[in-house]
Each structure stands twice: as structure tokens, then as C-alpha cells.
Design a protein around this motif. Structure first.
Motif, PDB file in Angstrom:
ATOM      1  N   GLU A 296       0.744  -1.216  -0.058  1.00  0.00           N
ATOM      2  CA  GLU A 296      -0.102  -0.186   0.007  1.00  0.00           C
ATOM      3  C   GLU A 296       0.927   1.215   0.119  1.00  0.00           C
ATOM      4  N   LEU A 297       2.071   1.213   0.107  1.00  0.00           N
ATOM      5  CA  LEU A 297       3.155   2.345   0.241  1.00  0.00           C
ATOM      6  C   LEU A 297       3.566   2.974  -1.153  1.00  0.00           C
ATOM      7  N   GLY A 298       3.537   4.005  -1.443  1.00  0.00           N
ATOM      8  CA  GLY A 298       3.926   4.902  -2.495  1.00  0.00           C
ATOM      9  C   GLY A 298       5.290   5.363  -1.877  1.00  0.00           C
ATOM     10  N   ALA A 299       6.072   5.399  -3.147  1.00  0.00           N
ATOM     11  CA  ALA A 299       7.415   6.086  -2.806  1.00  0.00           C
ATOM     12  C   ALA A 299       7.365   7.488  -2.653  1.00  0.00           C
ATOM     13  N   ARG A 300       8.348   8.390  -1.878  1.00  0.00           N
ATOM     14  CA  ARG A 300       8.289   9.652  -1.932  1.00  0.00           C
ATOM     15  C   ARG A 300       9.599  10.224  -2.733  1.00  0.00           C
ATOM     16  N   ALA A 301      10.346   9.247  -2.879  1.00  0.00           N
ATOM     17  CA  ALA A 301      11.945   9.474  -3.573  1.00  0.00           C
ATOM     18  C   ALA A 301      12.168   8.180  -4.206  1.00  0.00           C
ATOM     19  N   PRO A 302      12.992   8.031  -5.165  1.00  0.00           N
ATOM     20  CA  PRO A 302      13.372   6.877  -5.949  1.00  0.00           C
ATOM     21  C   PRO A 302      14.006   5.795  -5.253  1.00  0.00           C
ATOM     22  N   HIS A 303      14.971   6.273  -4.174  1.00  0.00           N
ATOM     23  CA  HIS A 303      15.755   5.379  -3.356  1.00  0.00           C
ATOM     24  C   HIS A 303      15.149   5.353  -1.842  1.00  0.00           C
ATOM     25  N   GLN A 304      13.975   5.610  -1.748  1.00  0.00           N
ATOM     26  CA  GLN A 304      13.314   5.421  -0.326  1.00  0.00           C
ATOM     27  C   GLN A 304      13.425   4.306   0.242  1.00  0.00           C
ATOM     28  N   ARG A 305      13.806   4.268   1.869  1.00  0.00           N
ATOM     29  CA  ARG A 305      14.142   3.212   2.644  1.00  0.00           C
ATOM     30  C   ARG A 305      12.896   2.933   3.309  1.00  0.00           C
ATOM     31  N   VAL A 306      12.927   1.592   3.617  1.00  0.00           N
ATOM     32  CA  VAL A 306      11.630   1.289   4.374  1.00  0.00           C
ATOM     33  C   VAL A 306      11.910   0.086   5.220  1.00  0.00           C
TER      34      VAL A 306
END
Length: 345
Positions: A296-306
Motif C-alpha cells: 500500500e506504500l507509495g515512494a516519495r523518492a526513488p531510493h526511499q528506504r523502508v
């Protein structure tokens, strides 16, 4: 299986059942072809001129070895021959536009875990395929549910391709004699409840409260509330951990923690967590940050970590329940008052 089914034949059979079926099959075959060449280079190691030496750092600050550069070049070259609008690689700062009119975008970790090669431990390639939207860049920022296919390749004693496609997960092995992937397991399913977990226990002092609470319950074994003795595994290779879960079940945890650089997690959402989550869910498992479903998560930056917690559905559910029982402001507290079975529960 009684009859050998090649990857190409498998994709041709699925083409009529999926949107852009033939085109997405071309993308998968391109990645598979590059992975076959990469498998040979990894197996030969120094004999193929692979030293394992660090070249520099990539755009996200991670050490970049010569094999990382080679893997990136192989994957990009292969994807230029497929209907791919743009590719986002771990080794590049931004997506590279290939054919803006093509129907798919690909996010890829060309070689995950290259630091393990000097110890002869399995490494891999992780990939995510999603339909191109009206804007190429925004396509990568859509939730993981937008993926139409994803998977990973494990370069180990065998070269194994795990493919999430057509709503299920199939596993292929590389037949080195004919240099093609052959189907060995169709519709793979993760055991719903296996008493096994994988985590880097040396980081315990940095974990937030819910993760410590869950691992402590596992370590209590039959003397604790879970009523079972757990095995602990830790390979330190994401692809190897994921393949083990598909075969054996269990839970893998790479949580956020209190260290600088780890507070939002360490794995990348677009080309590590998203594709792994799709494989887990389509195989009957689950994947979460502890508080939110990964897909369900969308990225805010190309290399976003999680953070990433994935595996057997019962184990992931238990980790999530502990997170839900502890307020976020107390996640870093050692105080037993705020643990799952503390004074206020």
C-alpha cells in the motif's frame, strides 16, 4: 514435474491471460537472459576478472563493487531490447528513459548483497515491473499494488528464478547445459505458521520496543506465550532469506532502528520491499513495515528506504499485533510498562 517447461514456454502460455501478456513476458525474458550471463560471471569470480574490489559509492551512498557495476550494465543492456519505458536501478540516481512509448517501467537491484560474494554466500537480482502511467517518473511513485510482475534471482549452488506473475509465484532453476530456466515448482505457497525467524540479533540494543517484544517472545520458546521453540536464521542475503521462506516458511525482519541511517528502515521500497512483498502475498504470505502493508506504500523518492517484515502470514500478523499494541511514541522504550503484555495491556 513430469514434463520440462521452459521459462519462455511458461510465459507464452500466460500471455493470453494477462494484460500486455506478451510484452511483459519480453521484459521478464530480458531480465532472465541477463541473469544467466551474470550467473556465469559470478561463478567464475576472479577467473572472469571479478575482483570484488570497491570502485566507489553509488548515488545512495552504498559501497559499489566491480560486480555491482557489471550487473547494472548487463541488466540495462538487456532491458533496452525489451518494451521498457524507463529503468530505475539501485546504481543510478534517477530513472533512465529507454523508450518513452513502451508500456512498462522497471525498478531493479541488479546485484543484491554483493558484499557476500567474498564469503561465497548467495546473492541475487531483485526486480519490479509496473505499467507505465502518463508520466514516467510518477509511475515509480505509485503503490506496490500497481506492480504487474516481480521476482528475484538467487545466484547460489543453483541459479533460481522466483517469479511473481499472473497472480501466482512460480520457481525456475537454470539448466546450465542448455542455458535456460526450467519450471520446478508451480504456484508456490508459504507455510502459514513456521516457528522460525531471521533477524540480525546483534542490533537488539537499537531495536524499537515492538521488535524486541516479538523476538523475546520467540526466544522464550515453550516457556513463553507462543508455546513453541523457534529456530533463528540469519544469512544476511535478502534473496536467500526470501527463498528460504518460500521453501520452509518463517518470518524475516529487517526493521527500522535507532541508528543514524536506519530510522526509516534500510531496504529500498521500490526495488527491494515492493517486489518481495508482491512475491510474499501472491504465495500466501504477508509483508509489512510493522504498521502498514508494504504494497500500500507509495515512494516519495526513488531510493526511499523502508522497514521490511515478511513471511508466513501468522508470524507477520503477530509482529503487526505487537506494533498495534504499542503507541509509536513508546517504540524506543525499554520500559516494560509499554510492552505488549505490560501494565497497561
Amino acid at each position: 514435474m513430469d514434463e520440462r517447461v521452459s521459462l519462455r514456454s511458461h510465459l507464452e502460455q500466460a500471455a493470453s491471460r494477462t494484460p500486455h501478456g506478451a510484452a511483459v513476458g519480453e521484459v521478464i525474458e530480458a531480465i532472465a537472459g541477463a541473469s544467466i550471463e551474470l550467473a556465469g560471471r559470478i561463478a567464475d569470480g576472479p577467473l572472469a576478472g571479478i575482483t570484488g574490489e570497491a570502485r566507489n559509492t553509488n548515488s545512495d551512498g552504498d559501497q559499489q563493487k566491480d560486480i555491482d557495476v557489471l550487473a547494472d550494465e548487463l541488466m540495462r543492456t538487456a532491458l533496452r531490447t525489451a518494451p521498457v519505458a524507463a529503468v530505475l536501478s539501485e546504481e543510478g540516481a534517477l530513472p533512465e528513459t529507454l523508450d518513452p512509448d513502451a508500456p512498462f517501467c522497471v525498478a531493479i537491484d541488479p546485484l543484491d548483497g554483493s558484499a557476500n560474494l567474498e564469503n561465497n554466500v548467495s546473492v541475487g537480482t531483485i526486480f519490479s515491473i509496473r505499467p507505465r502511467g502518463n508520466d514516467i517518473l510518477s509511475t515509480f511513485f505509485e503503490p506496490g499494488t500497481a506492480q504487474c510482475a516481480a521476482g528475484f534471482v538467487v545466484y547460489g549452488p543453483q541459479t533460481t528464478l522466483v517469479l511473481g506473475h499472473d497472480g501466482r509465484v512460480d520457481i525456475f532453476i537454470l539448466d546450465r547445459r542448455v542455458q535456460q530456466f526450467v519450471l520446478i515448482r508451480q504456484g508456490a505457497k508459504i507455510a502459514p505458521d513456521t516457528p522460525e525467524f531471521a533477524i540480525n540479533a546483534s542490533n537488539r540494543r537499537h531495536w524499537h520496543g515492538p521488535v524486541r517484544a516479538y523476538i523475546d517472545e520467540c526466544l522464550a520458546g515453550t516457556n513463553g506465550d507462543r508455546g513453541a521453540d523457534f529456530n533463528m536464521r540469519w544469512i544476511g542475503s535478502l534473496v536467500a532469506e526470501a527463498l528460504r521462506i518460500l521453501v520452509r516458511g518463517g518470518v524475516f525482519l529487517y526493521p527500522a532502528d535507532a541508528r543514524p541511517g536506519y530510522r526509516e528502515g534500510r531496504l529500498r521500497l521500490l526495488y527491494e520491499a515492493h517486489p518481495m512483498a508482491l512475491v510474499m502475498e501472491w504465495a500466501g504470505g504477508a509483508a509489512t513495515t510493522g504498521r502498514r502493508r508494504i504494497l500500500e506504500l507509495g515512494a516519495r523518492a526513488p531510493h526511499q528506504r523502508v522497514p521490511l517484515i515478511m513471511g508466513s502470514v501468522c508470524g507477520v500478523r503477530d509482529v503487526t499485533a505487537i506494533h498495534e499494541g504499542i503507541e509509536p511514541m513508546f517504540d524506543n522504550s525499554d520500559a516494560p510498562l509499554f510492552t505488549r503484555r505490560g501494565l497497561f495491556r
